[in-house]
Motif scaffolding. Structure first.
Motif: not given
Length: 318
Positions: A43-56, A58-66, A132-133
């Motif tokens: 579940e963690s992996i699904d959540l983080l992949q989805s979140g990183a993709v969504m933030q990126l 929308h151009g949110q590189v710092t959030c997506g990288t984190e 970094a990623f």
């Protein structure tokens, strides 16, 4: 449970779409902490992949990288193996990092500007985030059963992004990853581009450096592929391949390393010493090549330059 998870992801994605990036980021991290505490790694992996993709997206590189780095942390904790599925998740995130179209063609103009432009600063931020990623991913791939130099696919991603998205040419940095990847023909395209961007009279140094990097890793096959691809590319564009003693040396060296010809290797090194001495690192490359192909003992002392840093890259970067 699956429906609830999907609804949760939809709510988070909606917050990102509405521009509530920081709020969404905090929610992604909070939910992930709960998953990790409960050892719900899938579940963690699904959540983080989805979140990183969504933030990126929308151009949110710092959030997506984190979030991407948190995904790699979960890989490590869950002992996820280095396989096609895990690499594909990394690639899905990598593919969403922003890309400036035609940026490689604009490098010279940007570099010539005496003031750091907003575009330059943004591009550097994107490159730093992507590196970094992917560096975190490389370290995981080594520890998770992948090749001892890291998954070639990850090196290919790093090389591609550094080459095409850096605001000024990053020849050495990109080369570190190209030679550990699996696409010498793509590396050859970068080499041809750098030949056009370097100082007059140094195009042959660019080619030689790329070939010697491959050879310093014992990779004669890809060194030959790159050499041939550079020559073919220049021929197709009606450009002349450099006709210099250094290029003659590289051609003879590639042929020599095909056979057990240590005396010839030594003769070449002595005869073309003035050409080799044009770049202080080339002599160090030759020491490494002699050791890998002919078992020669490396000389003590001497310069601890770029090749030493290159060989030790994963002891420091990772």
């Amino acid at each position: 449970m699956e429906l609830r998870k999907n609804q949760q992801l939809e709510k988070l994605e909606k917050r990102v779409q509405d521009g509530n990036y920081y709020e969404a980021q905090q929610m992604y991290k909070t939910i992930n902490s709960r998953y990790m505490a409960a050892k719900k790694y899938a579940e963690s992996i699904d959540l983080l992949q989805s979140g990183a993709v969504m933030q990126l997206k929308h151009g949110q590189v710092t959030c997506g990288t984190e979030l991407g780095v948190l995904l790699i942390d979960t890989y490590n904790t869950a002992k996820v193996p280095c396989d096609t599925i895990s690499i594909d998740r990394i690639r899905a995130i990598f593919n969403e990092f922003p890309r400036a179209s035609n940026f490689s063609q604009e490098k010279v103009d940007i570099a010539a500007d005496s003031k750091a432009t907003e575009k330059t600063i943004t591009a550097k931020t994107h490159v730093e985030g992507c590196m970094a990623f992917l560096k975190a991913a490389l370290k995981w791939s080594i520890e998770a059963g992948g090749p001892h130099r890291g998954a070639p696919e990850l090196h290919d991603m790093l090389a591609d992004y550094v080459w095409t998205q850096s605001p000024v040419p990053e020849m050495y940095k990109a080369s570190q990853y190209f030679v550990r990847g699996s696409h010498p023909e793509t590396f050859a395209k970068a080499v041809v581009q750098w030949m056009h961007q370097c100082y007059p009279g140094e195009a042959d140094l660019v080619v030689a450096r790329a070939v010697l990097l491959y050879l310093s890793l014992g990779n004669l096959r890809d060194a030959n592929l790159l050499w041939d691809a550079v020559k073919q590319s220049l021929s197709d564009s009606s450009k002349e391949f450099p006709d210099t003693p250094l290029m003659h040396f590289i051609r003879f060296l590639l042929s020599t390393l095909e056979r057990d010809a240590l005396p010839l290797f030594r003769i070449l090194r002595q005869k073309y010493k003035p050409s080799i001495d044009r770049d202080p690192t080339f002599d160090e490359y030759m020491d490494e090549i002699g050791e890998r192909f002919y078992g020669l003992q490396r000389r003590n002392g001497g310069m601890q330059g770029m090749l030493s840093d290159f060989i030790k890259m994963f002891a420091t970067d990772s």
